[in-house]
Design an enzyme around this catalytic site. Structure first.
Site, PDB file in Angstrom:
ATOM      1  N   LYS A   1       0.833  -1.207   0.000  1.00 52.86           N
ATOM      2  CA  LYS A   1       0.000   0.000   0.000  1.00 52.86           C
ATOM      3  C   LYS A   1       0.870   1.260   0.000  1.00 52.86           C
ATOM      4  O   LYS A   1       0.653   2.169  -0.808  1.00 52.86           O
ATOM      5  CB  LYS A   1      -0.900   0.002   1.241  1.00 52.86           C
ATOM      6  CG  LYS A   1      -1.469   1.346   1.625  1.00 52.86           C
ATOM      7  CD  LYS A   1      -2.239   1.258   2.935  1.00 52.86           C
ATOM      8  CE  LYS A   1      -2.552   2.583   3.570  1.00 52.86           C
ATOM      9  NZ  LYS A   1      -1.424   3.209   4.267  1.00 52.86           N
ATOM     10  N   ASN A   2       1.866   1.301   0.890  1.00 52.80           N
ATOM     11  CA  ASN A   2       2.595   2.556   1.050  1.00 52.80           C
ATOM     12  C   ASN A   2       3.589   2.836  -0.073  1.00 52.80           C
ATOM     13  O   ASN A   2       4.087   3.955  -0.184  1.00 52.80           O
ATOM     14  CB  ASN A   2       3.235   2.627   2.443  1.00 52.80           C
ATOM     15  CG  ASN A   2       2.167   2.826   3.523  1.00 52.80           C
ATOM     16  OD1 ASN A   2       1.019   3.178   3.216  1.00 52.80           O
ATOM     17  ND2 ASN A   2       2.518   2.585   4.768  1.00 52.80           N
TER      18      ASN A   2
ATOM     19  N   CYS B   1      -5.254   8.467   8.732  1.00 52.88           N
ATOM     20  CA  CYS B   1      -5.609   7.905  10.042  1.00 52.88           C
ATOM     21  C   CYS B   1      -5.310   8.901  11.163  1.00 52.88           C
ATOM     22  O   CYS B   1      -4.281   9.576  11.137  1.00 52.88           O
ATOM     23  CB  CYS B   1      -4.800   6.633  10.287  1.00 52.88           C
ATOM     24  SG  CYS B   1      -5.315   5.255   9.256  1.00 52.88           S
TER      25      CYS B   1
ATOM     26  N   ARG C   1       0.200  14.984  12.824  1.00 51.29           N
ATOM     27  CA  ARG C   1       0.953  14.477  11.665  1.00 51.29           C
ATOM     28  C   ARG C   1       1.322  15.657  10.763  1.00 51.29           C
ATOM     29  O   ARG C   1       0.768  15.837   9.679  1.00 51.29           O
ATOM     30  CB  ARG C   1       0.134  13.440  10.892  1.00 51.29           C
ATOM     31  CG  ARG C   1      -0.233  12.234  11.722  1.00 51.29           C
ATOM     32  CD  ARG C   1      -0.999  11.199  10.923  1.00 51.29           C
ATOM     33  NE  ARG C   1      -0.151  10.428  10.027  1.00 51.29           N
ATOM     34  CZ  ARG C   1      -0.612   9.515   9.172  1.00 51.29           C
ATOM     35  NH1 ARG C   1      -1.904   9.277   9.083  1.00 51.29           N
ATOM     36  NH2 ARG C   1       0.219   8.847   8.389  1.00 51.29           N
TER      37      ARG C   1
ATOM     38  N   ASP D   1       3.548   0.542  12.166  1.00 52.66           N
ATOM     39  CA  ASP D   1       2.315  -0.002  11.578  1.00 52.66           C
ATOM     40  C   ASP D   1       2.027  -1.434  12.046  1.00 52.66           C
ATOM     41  O   ASP D   1       0.941  -1.956  11.793  1.00 52.66           O
ATOM     42  CB  ASP D   1       2.399   0.015  10.041  1.00 52.66           C
ATOM     43  CG  ASP D   1       2.450   1.431   9.502  1.00 52.66           C
ATOM     44  OD1 ASP D   1       2.063   2.361  10.236  1.00 52.66           O
ATOM     45  OD2 ASP D   1       2.889   1.609   8.348  1.00 52.66           O
TER      46      ASP D   1
ATOM     47  N   ILE E   1       7.163   6.715  17.164  1.00 52.22           N
ATOM     48  CA  ILE E   1       6.871   7.457  15.925  1.00 52.22           C
ATOM     49  C   ILE E   1       5.597   8.287  16.104  1.00 52.22           C
ATOM     50  O   ILE E   1       5.560   9.471  15.772  1.00 52.22           O
ATOM     51  CB  ILE E   1       6.706   6.494  14.725  1.00 52.22           C
ATOM     52  CG1 ILE E   1       7.860   5.485  14.653  1.00 52.22           C
ATOM     53  CG2 ILE E   1       6.554   7.277  13.403  1.00 52.22           C
ATOM     54  CD1 ILE E   1       9.206   6.031  14.278  1.00 52.22           C
TER      55      ILE E   1
ATOM     56  N   ARG F   1      -9.257   0.383   3.621  1.00 55.56           N
ATOM     57  CA  ARG F   1      -8.280   1.302   3.008  1.00 55.56           C
ATOM     58  C   ARG F   1      -6.930   0.624   2.814  1.00 55.56           C
ATOM     59  O   ARG F   1      -6.115   1.086   2.019  1.00 55.56           O
ATOM     60  CB  ARG F   1      -8.084   2.547   3.894  1.00 55.56           C
ATOM     61  CG  ARG F   1      -9.215   3.562   3.791  1.00 55.56           C
ATOM     62  CD  ARG F   1      -8.849   4.870   4.477  1.00 55.56           C
ATOM     63  NE  ARG F   1      -7.467   5.179   4.220  1.00 55.56           N
ATOM     64  CZ  ARG F   1      -6.592   5.597   5.127  1.00 55.56           C
ATOM     65  NH1 ARG F   1      -6.957   5.783   6.358  1.00 55.56           N
ATOM     66  NH2 ARG F   1      -5.357   5.855   4.793  1.00 55.56           N
TER      67      ARG F   1
HETATM   68  N1  EPU Z   1       6.747  14.198  10.801  1.00 57.72           N
HETATM   69  C1  EPU Z   1       6.927  15.525  11.062  1.00 57.72           C
HETATM   70  N2  EPU Z   1       6.983  16.403  10.009  1.00 57.72           N
HETATM   71  C2  EPU Z   1       6.872  15.997   8.728  1.00 57.72           C
HETATM   72  C3  EPU Z   1       6.684  14.635   8.455  1.00 57.72           C
HETATM   73  C4  EPU Z   1       6.633  13.755   9.520  1.00 57.72           C
HETATM   74  O1  EPU Z   1       7.016  15.932  12.216  1.00 57.72           O
HETATM   75  O2  EPU Z   1       6.938  16.847   7.844  1.00 57.72           O
HETATM   76  C5  EPU Z   1       6.700  13.228  11.890  1.00 57.72           C
HETATM   77  C6  EPU Z   1       5.376  12.496  11.981  1.00 57.72           C
HETATM   78  O3  EPU Z   1       4.422  13.227  12.710  1.00 57.72           O
HETATM   79  C7  EPU Z   1       5.778  11.201  12.643  1.00 57.72           C
HETATM   80  C8  EPU Z   1       7.168  10.946  12.076  1.00 57.72           C
HETATM   81  O4  EPU Z   1       7.631  12.203  11.602  1.00 57.72           O
HETATM   82  O5  EPU Z   1       5.876  11.374  14.022  1.00 57.72           O
HETATM   83  C9  EPU Z   1       7.242   9.953  10.942  1.00 57.72           C
HETATM   84  O6  EPU Z   1       6.284  10.288   9.953  1.00 57.72           O
HETATM   85  P1  EPU Z   1       6.443   9.897   8.421  1.00 57.72           P
HETATM   86  O7  EPU Z   1       6.478  11.132   7.615  1.00 57.72           O
HETATM   87  O8  EPU Z   1       7.544   8.905   8.262  1.00 57.72           O
HETATM   88  O9  EPU Z   1       5.056   9.187   8.162  1.00 57.72           O
HETATM   89  P2  EPU Z   1       4.169   9.289   6.872  1.00 57.72           P
HETATM   90  O10 EPU Z   1       5.049   9.335   5.675  1.00 57.72           O
HETATM   91  O11 EPU Z   1       3.126  10.329   7.028  1.00 57.72           O
HETATM   92  C10 EPU Z   1       4.129   6.752   6.418  1.00 57.72           C
HETATM   93  C11 EPU Z   1       3.060   5.712   6.259  1.00 57.72           C
HETATM   94  C12 EPU Z   1       2.444   5.393   7.610  1.00 57.72           C
HETATM   95  C13 EPU Z   1       3.540   4.943   8.574  1.00 57.72           C
HETATM   96  C14 EPU Z   1       4.640   6.002   8.654  1.00 57.72           C
HETATM   97  C15 EPU Z   1       5.816   5.577   9.500  1.00 57.72           C
HETATM   98  C16 EPU Z   1       2.228   6.233   4.061  1.00 57.72           C
HETATM   99  C17 EPU Z   1       1.133   6.752   3.235  1.00 57.72           C
HETATM  100  N3  EPU Z   1       2.030   6.239   5.375  1.00 57.72           N
HETATM  101  O12 EPU Z   1       3.463   7.891   6.917  1.00 57.72           O
HETATM  102  O13 EPU Z   1       1.553   4.320   7.364  1.00 57.72           O
HETATM  103  O14 EPU Z   1       2.973   4.735   9.839  1.00 57.72           O
HETATM  104  O15 EPU Z   1       5.130   6.292   7.330  1.00 57.72           O
HETATM  105  O16 EPU Z   1       6.394   4.429   8.994  1.00 57.72           O
HETATM  106  O17 EPU Z   1       3.257   5.793   3.551  1.00 57.72           O
HETATM  107  C18 EPU Z   1      -0.311   2.956   7.746  1.00 57.72           C
HETATM  108  O18 EPU Z   1       0.002   2.340   6.712  1.00 57.72           O
HETATM  109  O19 EPU Z   1      -1.180   2.545   8.555  1.00 57.72           O
HETATM  110  C19 EPU Z   1       0.360   4.215   8.045  1.00 57.72           C
HETATM  111  C20 EPU Z   1      -0.119   5.096   8.908  1.00 57.72           C
END
Ligand code: EPU
Length: 421
Positions: free
Chosen positions: A24-25, A118, A123, A307, A329, A398
């Site tokens: 998915k990701n 979610c 975030r 996750d 995280i 989803r």
């Molecule tokens: N963060 C910031 N600023 C940013 C971006 C992130 O502070 O600009 C923080 C976030 O709040 C969090 C940490 O950094 O505390 C890591 O966030 P990351 O950006 O890595 O997460 P994401 O890219 O928004 C993806 C996956 C998530 C998964 C996380 C961590 C997708 C669409 N989503 O989210 O997947 O939990 O990486 O591995 O790729 C899921 O599949 O259920 C899911 C939530």
């Protein structure tokens, strides 16, 4: 209004095999990335989930021709138009933010709604924005509902991420692919999905090296051609089925896995006492409860995936003593805890750590607050005595292809019902 619920009568032993779908990701980043191509692109092995359908529909809003046939998507972006995307589709998922990097790279301009996803606590996307600005873009965040990002020219830069972020790493990589000159992302995320996106971009003619390490180099190119790419297997879906097998499986064969991606989970499951046999692209997992208590701490890859923190938690009720689960995280990713309490689970969460004590779960009416909380409740429902009813299952759909059908085929007593909301 009627809504679908998932019902599970726990206590069955599951047997058989499961084929893991595409990640998915990865998919949710690679689908937006197709709009950067100047010729048709085909993606194979996509998961059949609602997030994929939503992103394909967003491509349609840009006058891109798409055909989604099972797990294969054909995209013809040759008639693309840069339309604003401030709509509720964007708000229905997190990964719509990848439209920003892709559209910025392709058009040097986009207007897009704010991403949803979610509810895992705060975030922010400040690191994505920092990256776009470093490449020369201006970002107008004055509207409450949308963002306008534009640049006269995108120029490569050295960008140090303050936080290791999957989304920011991929989004900056997308935009930098079409920037002039070289970009280096330091403190980049190393997740396999980042590597998959880089491989896809390279298959279209991008020049990205270092994906999978903390330093990624992108040399900008002026055109991206068509390509055909197969999505990597979903390590989180695979991990969820490994947890299910560890809960109540008798030799469950999990196919289409990259075992290396599973290591942080495999090590933890073995520590619990789960029986696991690993092949080249499969695993055979068997329940062996009662288990030993373990402590889990979520970390960026290759640490234990956030996750999988929720899906593994029900296994800790089968341990011989208290276990501790620390979430680094998303410290607020514990909305499954109160639902597990309704099922008589002895679990509490405080300041980013859950304490889980041995318990016999019983069926109850519970709510899936988010995708992986939903997966956690499925594992719990399979273990519980009596019937568990899971509400809010749209979150589960989803991210998991045909999960009810798959579990039924393994022998679970699971079904869906329509109920009045
Ligand atoms: N963060 C910031 N600023 C940013 C971006 C992130 O502070 O600009 C923080 C976030 O709040 C969090 C940490 O950094 O505390 C890591 O966030 P990351 O950006 O890595 O997460 P994401 O890219 O928004 C993806 C996956 C998530 C998964 C996380 C961590 C997708 C669409 N989503 O989210 O997947 O939990 O990486 O591995 O790729 C899921 O599949 O259920 C899911 C939530």
């Amino acid at each position: 209004m009627a809504q679908e619920v998932i019902k599970i009568r726990g206590g069955q032993t599951l047997k058989g095999s499961v084929e893991i779908n595409g990640a998915k990701n990865s998919s949710v980043a690679i689908i937006p990335a197709t709009l950067m191509a100047e010729a048709p692109v085909t993606l194979d092995g996509l998961p059949q989930i609602s997030d994929v359908e939503t992103l394909v529909s967003l491509l349609g809003d840009l006058n891109i021709k798409t055909e989604l046939n099972g797990t294969t998507l054909s995209v013809d972006p040759t008639q693309i138009e840069n339309a604003p995307l401030p709509n509720n589709k964007v708000e229905s998922l997190r990964a719509s933010y990848y439209m920003m990097g892709a559209m910025l790279g392709r058009f040097k301009k986009c207007v897009i709604g704010l991403p949803g996803g979610c509810p895992l606590g705060p975030r922010p996307i400040d690191q994505h924005i920092k990256g776009f600005k470093a490449l020369g873009a201006t970002v107008d965040e004055s509207s409450m509902t949308s963002m306008k990002i534009e640049a006269d020219r995108l120029i490569g830069a050295n960008i140090y991420l303050d936080i290791v972020s999957v989304g920011a790493t991929i989004n900056i990589m997308l935009a930098a692919t079409r920037a002039e000159g070289q970009t280096i992302i330091e403190n980049a995320a190393k997740e396999p999905e980042v590597v998959d996106v880089a491989n896809f971009l390279n298959s279209m003619g991008a020049k990205i090296t270092g994906a999978g390490t903390s330093s990624i180099k992108i040399v900008g190119v002026s055109h991206l051609h068509g390509s055909r790419h197969a999505i990597i297997p979903d390590r989180i879906e695979a991990g969820t089925y490994m947890c299910i097998a560890a809960a109540c499986g008798e030799s469950i064969h999990i196919d289409n896995i990259i075992p290396k991606h599973m290591e942080p989970l495999t090590v933890k499951l073995k520590e619990l006492g789960v029986t696991i046999e690993t092949g080249d692209d499969y695993m055979i997992v068997q329940a062996a409860a009662p288990y030993k208590s373990v402590d889990i701490k979520t970390l960026v890859y290759p640490g234990f995936a956030t996750d999988l923190q929720q899906p593994i938690t029900p296994l800790l009720f089968l341990a011989n003593g208290p276990s501790f689960v620390t979430e680094t995280i998303y410290p607020e990713r514990f909305r499954h805890v109160q639902e597990l309490q309704k099922m008589n689970g002895l679990i509490t969460a405080d300041r980013g750590t859950a304490t889980v004590k041995p318990s016999q779960l019983t069926g109850a009416e519970v709510y899936a607050s988010d995708l992986r909380a939903g997966a956690c409740l499925i594992v719990a429902g399979l273990l519980a005595e009596g019937v568990t009813t899971i509400y809010n299952v749209k979150h589960i759909y989803r991210g998991y292809t045909d999960i009810v059908k798959t579990l039924k085929a393994l022998g679970a007593d699971i079904w869906t019902e329509q109920v009045e909301a």
